[in-house]
Design a protein around this motif. Structure first.
Motif, short mmCIF file in Angstrom:
data_model
loop_
_atom_site.label_atom_id
_atom_site.label_comp_id
_atom_site.label_asym_id
_atom_site.label_seq_id
_atom_site.Cartn_x
_atom_site.Cartn_y
_atom_site.Cartn_z
N ALA A 356 0.80 -1.23 0.00
CA ALA A 356 0.00 0.00 0.00
C ALA A 356 0.83 1.27 0.00
N ASP A 357 2.11 1.18 0.37
CA ASP A 357 2.93 2.39 0.42
C ASP A 357 3.72 2.62 -0.87
N GLU A 358 3.46 1.80 -1.89
CA GLU A 358 4.22 1.94 -3.12
C GLU A 358 3.58 2.95 -4.06
N HIS A 359 4.17 3.09 -5.21
CA HIS A 359 3.90 4.15 -6.18
C HIS A 359 2.41 4.42 -6.40
N GLU A 360 1.99 5.66 -6.17
CA GLU A 360 0.66 6.16 -6.49
C GLU A 360 -0.47 5.45 -5.76
N LEU A 361 -0.18 4.73 -4.71
CA LEU A 361 -1.25 4.10 -3.95
C LEU A 361 -1.55 4.96 -2.73
N LEU A 362 -1.18 4.53 -1.54
CA LEU A 362 -1.53 5.31 -0.35
C LEU A 362 -0.39 6.18 0.16
N GLY A 363 0.85 5.78 -0.10
CA GLY A 363 1.98 6.59 0.32
C GLY A 363 2.67 6.06 1.56
N GLU A 364 3.75 6.70 1.94
CA GLU A 364 4.58 6.26 3.05
C GLU A 364 3.78 6.21 4.36
N GLY A 365 3.99 5.13 5.10
CA GLY A 365 3.33 4.98 6.39
C GLY A 365 2.08 4.14 6.35
N PHE A 366 1.64 3.72 5.14
CA PHE A 366 0.38 3.00 5.04
C PHE A 366 0.55 1.49 4.86
N ARG A 367 1.78 1.02 4.95
CA ARG A 367 1.98 -0.44 4.88
C ARG A 367 1.87 -1.06 6.28
N ASN A 368 2.52 -0.45 7.25
CA ASN A 368 2.50 -0.98 8.61
C ASN A 368 1.80 0.02 9.53
N TRP A 369 0.53 -0.20 9.77
CA TRP A 369 -0.26 0.73 10.55
C TRP A 369 0.08 0.66 12.02
N ASN A 370 0.74 -0.42 12.44
CA ASN A 370 1.07 -0.56 13.86
C ASN A 370 2.17 0.40 14.29
N THR A 371 2.97 0.89 13.36
CA THR A 371 4.08 1.77 13.72
C THR A 371 3.96 3.14 13.05
N SER A 372 2.81 3.45 12.49
CA SER A 372 2.65 4.73 11.78
C SER A 372 1.37 5.42 12.23
N SER A 373 1.43 6.72 12.33
CA SER A 373 0.24 7.49 12.70
C SER A 373 -0.59 7.89 11.48
N GLU A 374 0.02 7.84 10.28
CA GLU A 374 -0.65 8.35 9.08
C GLU A 374 -2.00 7.69 8.81
#
Length: 407
Positions: A356-374
């Motif tokens: 989910a954090d790759e090109h043109e999808l959701l962006g940085e921080g959206f792959r691992n929600w356990n360690t990201s506030s985004e």
């Protein structure tokens, strides 16, 4: 009022740190880590750790890692690096299970169960403890070591048995913050520059993805704010205790927002089917999106590959080739979406998938929600549900244009 003051002050400090990081990212690349490009699943992590624990491993540092690891065990006097007779990955037990890492000593056995993301299986730790106990003879000792940020489930080992094994030092649990500290301490003693860099990278990867901690610079800034007053220390404790409950509340709200957002769309349909709802944070929880003009077995998957809101990806489920022949089959779907998003892969289960954090999808921080506030901020302000609709529409429109399917 102190909680609000604390949060405002922390937010201001982190904004300053983020601005500095943005200015110097070209020179420092603070978020780059080689392990993001390698096999970074449970087996890959066990492979790295087992090689480091092996005195004959390719690292060439002898028993440095093993000796320091033994020092962490309650039964440290029962085991010695000089008495190691073997180390094995995925060691089979007599009940058709596999222990992630098994250390065999002339004085006993140490089994390591590595659970960074996956849920426990039924009776898993109970079976491992019984196997290790049966395998030891005479005066031999054994220990079952559990690597995880969460306590084992009662489904895996009941609380009474666990407490009994902890009392006798046969069961010990380390969170990944402890593993990170162990690796960083070892790195200071490593003589090879190449190996030291490897261990530091592994330690950083664990801290960023499993330690459930902020970036080191961010963490120092937060601590410096909290230490300003007694009220801030109390407020920080209150916030920490509330965070897990708040995530679950936001996740439940997100589920409702998703359903509402897709209900308004003219041709996209939201479906959970037999999946665990996204609000559960369990392994493989998520939802499907279907388009009413496309083949019935073609659906988009929005799914967490691991528990604790970890490894979120988006993909097109593998379609039956007879159904997809008019579209050129799964290979054509893969090539179309890989070109559109400049990223992605395919498996026996997916015609195309992408983190989910790759090109043109959701962006940085959206792959691992356990360690990201985004993700949690985007859920609260309502943007994330709308973004999922946009992504679904973009994927189906791309396929519709390519294969002349009206929407």
């Amino acid at each position: 009022m102190s909680v609000q003051e604390l949060l405002r002050d922390v937010s201001r400090r982190l904004d300053v740190v983020q601005e500095a990081e943005n200015r110097f990212s070209r020179q420092l690349a603070p978020r780059f880590n080689a392990f993001h490009y390698l096999r970074n699943d449970e087996y890959g992590l066990s492979w790295c750790l087992s090689d480091l624990l092996d005195p004959n491993g390719t690292h060439g540092q002898g028993d440095l890692f093993l000796s320091s690891f033994i020092e962490l065990l309650p039964k440290r006097d029962a085991f010695s690096a000089s008495n190691l007779t073997g180390i094995r990955l995925e060691h089979p037990t007599d009940s058709d299970r596999r222990i992630d890492i098994l250390l065999r000593f002339s004085t006993g056995w140490v089994g390591i169960e590595n659970k960074p993301w996956a849920d426990d299986q039924e009776d898993q730790l109970k079976d491992y403890s019984e196997y290790l106990g049966r395998s030891c003879r005479g005066n031999e000792s054994w220990a079952l070591v559990f690597f995880s940020n969460r306590d084992p489930t009662a489904n895996s080992i009941d609380s009474e048995l666990r407490e009994q094994l902890e009392t006798t030092d046969n069961f010990v649990q380390f969170d990944f913050r402890s593993i990170e500290h162990w690796l960083r301490a070892c790195a200071c003693e490593v003589q090879s520059i190449r190996v030291r860099l490897f261990v530091e990278e592994l330690s950083d990867y664990i801290r960023q993805n499993l330690g459930e901690a902020l970036d080191m610079t961010d963490e120092r800034e937060v601590i410096s704010v909290i230490e300003q007053s007694d009220d801030f220390v109390r407020a920080a404790s209150d916030v920490a205790r509330s965070w897990d409950a708040m995530k679950l509340e936001l996740a439940c709200d997100f589920r409702k927002r998703l359903k509402d957002a897709f209900e308004k769309h003219p041709y996209l349909d939201y479906s959970e089917e037999d999946w665990k709802p996204i609000s559960k944070g369990s392994t493989h929880c998520g939802f499907y999106v279907l388009a009413n003009k496309f083949p019935k077995d073609m659906r988009l998957s929005f799914q967490f590959d691991n528990a604790q809101f970890r490894n979120f990806f988006i993909g097109v489920d593998k379609v039956d080739e007879p159904t997809a022949q008019g579209m050129g089959g799964s290979e054509a779907i893969f090539q179309t979406l890989k070109k559109r998003f400049n990223s992605g892969g395919k498996t026996v289960y997916s015609s195309w998938w992408c983190w989910a954090d790759e090109h043109e999808l959701l962006g940085e921080g959206f792959r691992n929600w356990n360690t990201s506030s985004e993700p949690w901020v985007a859920i609260r302000n309502g943007r994330l549900a709308d973004r999922f609709v946009e992504i679904s529409e973009a994927i189906y429109c791309e396929l519709g244009d390519k294969f002349d399917i009206p929407l």
